[in-house]
Design an enzyme around this catalytic site. Structure first.
Site, PDB file in Angstrom:
ATOM      1  N   HIS A 103       0.887   6.128  -0.694  1.00 40.28           N
ATOM      2  CA  HIS A 103       0.149   5.852   0.528  1.00 40.28           C
ATOM      3  C   HIS A 103      -0.694   7.246   0.627  1.00 40.28           C
ATOM      4  O   HIS A 103      -0.286   8.439   0.564  1.00 40.28           O
ATOM      5  CB  HIS A 103       1.088   5.666   1.612  1.00 40.28           C
ATOM      6  CG  HIS A 103       1.730   4.420   1.413  1.00 40.28           C
ATOM      7  ND1 HIS A 103       1.330   3.363   1.737  1.00 40.28           N
ATOM      8  CD2 HIS A 103       3.094   4.104   1.032  1.00 40.28           C
ATOM      9  CE1 HIS A 103       2.347   2.264   1.418  1.00 40.28           C
ATOM     10  NE2 HIS A 103       3.292   2.828   0.822  1.00 40.28           N
TER      11      HIS A 103
ATOM     12  N   ARG B  34     -14.576   3.556   8.046  1.00 39.70           N
ATOM     13  CA  ARG B  34     -13.920   3.896   9.161  1.00 39.70           C
ATOM     14  C   ARG B  34     -12.838   4.709   9.051  1.00 39.70           C
ATOM     15  O   ARG B  34     -12.130   5.252   7.961  1.00 39.70           O
ATOM     16  CB  ARG B  34     -13.471   2.346   9.694  1.00 39.70           C
ATOM     17  CG  ARG B  34     -14.609   1.618   9.876  1.00 39.70           C
ATOM     18  CD  ARG B  34     -14.928   1.525  11.597  1.00 39.70           C
ATOM     19  NE  ARG B  34     -16.186   0.824  11.513  1.00 39.70           N
ATOM     20  CZ  ARG B  34     -16.321  -0.688  11.675  1.00 39.70           C
ATOM     21  NH1 ARG B  34     -15.301  -1.159  11.544  1.00 39.70           N
ATOM     22  NH2 ARG B  34     -17.444  -1.261  11.748  1.00 39.70           N
TER      23      ARG B  34
ATOM     24  N   GLU C 242       5.268   4.289  -5.713  1.00 41.12           N
ATOM     25  CA  GLU C 242       4.426   3.819  -4.690  1.00 41.12           C
ATOM     26  C   GLU C 242       3.532   4.968  -4.102  1.00 41.12           C
ATOM     27  O   GLU C 242       4.163   6.137  -3.812  1.00 41.12           O
ATOM     28  CB  GLU C 242       5.463   3.075  -3.302  1.00 41.12           C
ATOM     29  CG  GLU C 242       4.737   2.774  -2.065  1.00 41.12           C
ATOM     30  CD  GLU C 242       5.880   2.291  -1.290  1.00 41.12           C
ATOM     31  OE1 GLU C 242       7.053   2.827  -1.341  1.00 41.12           O
ATOM     32  OE2 GLU C 242       5.505   1.764  -0.158  1.00 41.12           O
TER      33      GLU C 242
ATOM     34  N   ALA D 235      -1.420  -2.631   3.527  1.00 41.09           N
ATOM     35  CA  ALA D 235      -0.951  -3.270   4.894  1.00 41.09           C
ATOM     36  C   ALA D 235       0.487  -4.459   4.291  1.00 41.09           C
ATOM     37  O   ALA D 235       1.389  -4.451   4.786  1.00 41.09           O
ATOM     38  CB  ALA D 235      -1.746  -4.337   5.698  1.00 41.09           C
TER      39      ALA D 235
ATOM     40  N   ARG E 183       3.653   7.208  11.429  1.00 43.09           N
ATOM     41  CA  ARG E 183       2.407   6.445  12.223  1.00 43.09           C
ATOM     42  C   ARG E 183       3.205   5.367  13.170  1.00 43.09           C
ATOM     43  O   ARG E 183       4.441   5.759  13.389  1.00 43.09           O
ATOM     44  CB  ARG E 183       1.680   5.770  10.966  1.00 43.09           C
ATOM     45  CG  ARG E 183       0.949   7.031  10.298  1.00 43.09           C
ATOM     46  CD  ARG E 183      -0.069   6.431   9.508  1.00 43.09           C
ATOM     47  NE  ARG E 183      -1.086   5.517  10.183  1.00 43.09           N
ATOM     48  CZ  ARG E 183      -1.689   4.753   9.565  1.00 43.09           C
ATOM     49  NH1 ARG E 183      -2.021   4.650   8.162  1.00 43.09           N
ATOM     50  NH2 ARG E 183      -2.888   3.876  10.138  1.00 43.09           N
TER      51      ARG E 183
ATOM     52  N   ASN F 241      -0.425   1.167  -4.187  1.00 46.56           N
ATOM     53  CA  ASN F 241      -0.721   1.497  -2.965  1.00 46.56           C
ATOM     54  C   ASN F 241      -0.895  -0.040  -2.268  1.00 46.56           C
ATOM     55  O   ASN F 241      -1.931  -0.533  -2.389  1.00 46.56           O
ATOM     56  CB  ASN F 241      -1.807   2.272  -2.394  1.00 46.56           C
ATOM     57  CG  ASN F 241      -1.844   2.455  -0.980  1.00 46.56           C
ATOM     58  OD1 ASN F 241      -1.356   1.760  -0.246  1.00 46.56           O
ATOM     59  ND2 ASN F 241      -2.791   3.363  -0.687  1.00 46.56           N
TER      60      ASN F 241
ATOM     61  N   TYR G 254      -7.592   8.316   6.760  1.00 49.06           N
ATOM     62  CA  TYR G 254      -7.848   8.161   5.385  1.00 49.06           C
ATOM     63  C   TYR G 254      -8.719   9.114   4.763  1.00 49.06           C
ATOM     64  O   TYR G 254      -8.855   8.940   3.436  1.00 49.06           O
ATOM     65  CB  TYR G 254      -8.107   6.620   5.050  1.00 49.06           C
ATOM     66  CG  TYR G 254      -7.119   5.639   5.742  1.00 49.06           C
ATOM     67  CD1 TYR G 254      -5.942   5.627   5.493  1.00 49.06           C
ATOM     68  CD2 TYR G 254      -7.526   4.894   6.957  1.00 49.06           C
ATOM     69  CE1 TYR G 254      -4.788   4.772   6.061  1.00 49.06           C
ATOM     70  CE2 TYR G 254      -6.429   3.774   7.244  1.00 49.06           C
ATOM     71  CZ  TYR G 254      -5.390   3.825   6.969  1.00 49.06           C
ATOM     72  OH  TYR G 254      -4.121   3.053   7.467  1.00 49.06           O
TER      73      TYR G 254
ATOM     74  N   PRO H  95      -5.067  -4.431   0.264  1.00 48.68           N
ATOM     75  CA  PRO H  95      -6.123  -4.740   1.124  1.00 48.68           C
ATOM     76  C   PRO H  95      -6.862  -3.613   1.843  1.00 48.68           C
ATOM     77  O   PRO H  95      -6.112  -2.767   2.355  1.00 48.68           O
ATOM     78  CB  PRO H  95      -5.452  -5.714   2.131  1.00 48.68           C
ATOM     79  CG  PRO H  95      -4.064  -5.559   1.934  1.00 48.68           C
ATOM     80  CD  PRO H  95      -3.926  -5.096   0.654  1.00 48.68           C
ATOM     81  N   ASN H  96      -8.039  -3.553   1.999  1.00 45.21           N
ATOM     82  CA  ASN H  96      -9.010  -2.763   2.677  1.00 45.21           C
ATOM     83  C   ASN H  96      -9.184  -1.481   2.280  1.00 45.21           C
ATOM     84  O   ASN H  96      -9.765  -0.631   2.582  1.00 45.21           O
ATOM     85  CB  ASN H  96      -8.586  -2.676   4.210  1.00 45.21           C
ATOM     86  CG  ASN H  96      -8.414  -4.061   4.926  1.00 45.21           C
ATOM     87  OD1 ASN H  96      -9.584  -4.489   4.958  1.00 45.21           O
ATOM     88  ND2 ASN H  96      -7.323  -4.363   5.614  1.00 45.21           N
TER      89      ASN H  96
HETATM   90  O1  CA2 Z   1      -1.797   5.182   4.128  1.00 42.08           O
HETATM   91  C1  CA2 Z   1      -1.905   4.329   3.316  1.00 42.08           C
HETATM   92  O2  CA2 Z   1      -2.299   4.466   1.993  1.00 42.08           O
HETATM   93  C2  CA2 Z   1      -1.901   2.778   3.503  1.00 42.08           C
HETATM   94  O3  CA2 Z   1      -1.222   2.122   2.377  1.00 42.08           O
HETATM   95  C3  CA2 Z   1      -3.234   2.311   3.933  1.00 42.08           C
HETATM   96  C4  CA2 Z   1      -3.524   0.975   4.590  1.00 42.08           C
HETATM   97  C5  CA2 Z   1      -2.298   0.866   5.877  1.00 42.08           C
HETATM   98  O4  CA2 Z   1      -2.568  -0.647   6.041  1.00 42.08           O
HETATM   99  C6  CA2 Z   1      -0.826   1.216   5.270  1.00 42.08           C
HETATM  100  O5  CA2 Z   1      -0.219   1.084   6.642  1.00 42.08           O
HETATM  101  C7  CA2 Z   1      -0.935   2.592   4.930  1.00 42.08           C
HETATM  102  C8  CA2 Z   1      -4.906   0.532   5.206  1.00 42.08           C
HETATM  103  C9  CA2 Z   1      -6.003   0.867   3.737  1.00 42.08           C
HETATM  104  C10 CA2 Z   1      -7.185   0.970   4.420  1.00 42.08           C
HETATM  105  O6  CA2 Z   1      -7.573   0.702   5.654  1.00 42.08           O
HETATM  106  C11 CA2 Z   1      -8.715   0.950   6.099  1.00 42.08           C
HETATM  107  C12 CA2 Z   1      -8.840   0.995   7.471  1.00 42.08           C
HETATM  108  C13 CA2 Z   1     -10.138   1.300   8.022  1.00 42.08           C
HETATM  109  C14 CA2 Z   1     -11.080   1.673   7.236  1.00 42.08           C
HETATM  110  C15 CA2 Z   1     -10.975   1.792   5.813  1.00 42.08           C
HETATM  111  C16 CA2 Z   1      -9.830   1.581   5.481  1.00 42.08           C
END
Ligand code: CA2
Length: 148
Positions: free
Chosen positions: A102, A20, A100, A79, A109, A76, A25, A12-13
């Site tokens: 990230h 953002r 895996e 969340a 974090r 990956n 990221y 997700p995301n």
């Molecule tokens: O560090 C990583 O790759 C994560 O898997 C990324 C996830 C986060 O929930 C994990 O804890 C670590 C988040 C994916 C992307 O989230 C965004 C947030 C804001 C803007 C764009 C993407």
């Protein structure tokens, strides 16, 4: 061990990358990540297929579909890393070698990001290298070809 076809799953995301939180990221987009993975796989002589979903069930379905098609999975779970039991169960059920990845270093974090349920179903976890982590994961899977 002959790894040729790999499935890269992003949770997700990840499709929102670059929009953002560039300080965490980076500023590159999901489209850039797809190009990066294609180039990294080609560099290693492997075929990669990418899949992204915001839904846990769709990710489980994709892992199940991978059985008999892919030799390795790079995941990956975003969340879902910190919440899902279904994703590591699916990885164990299909028995495909998995890594895996990230983008950020989840060990440094928020406390809730320091736990990964996925890691117990993966040979290795790579975190904090940004896009390069996917290249590293592809390299790791490719090198399994030599070690077996
Ligand atoms: O560090 C990583 O790759 C994560 O898997 C990324 C996830 C986060 O929930 C994990 O804890 C670590 C988040 C994916 C992307 O989230 C965004 C947030 C804001 C803007 C764009 C993407």
């Amino acid at each position: 061990m002959d790894i040729k076809k790999i499935l890269v799953i992003n949770g997700p995301n990840i499709n929102m990358l670059g929009l953002r939180e560039p300080e965490i990221y980076g500023s590159k987009t999901y489209g850039d990540l797809l190009k990066f993975i294609d180039a990294a796989a080609a560099d290693m002589g492997l075929e990669a297929h990418c899949f992204q979903s915001n839904s846990e069930g769709a990710i489980v379905d994709e892992i199940q579909r991978a059985h008999g098609i892919y030799d390795g999975i790079i995941i990956n779970p975003a969340a879902y890393t910190h919440t899902s039991v279904a994703i590591p169960d699916a990885l164990k059920a299909v028995g495909i070698l998995a890594v895996e990845v990230h983008l950020s270093d989840i060990s440094k974090r928020e406390p809730y990001r320091r736990i990964s349920y996925t890691s117990e179903a993966c040979l290795k976890t790579i975190a904090g290298l940004g896009f390069e982590g996917y290249h590293e994961a592809i390299r790791f899977l490719k090198n399994l070809n030599k070690s077996a």
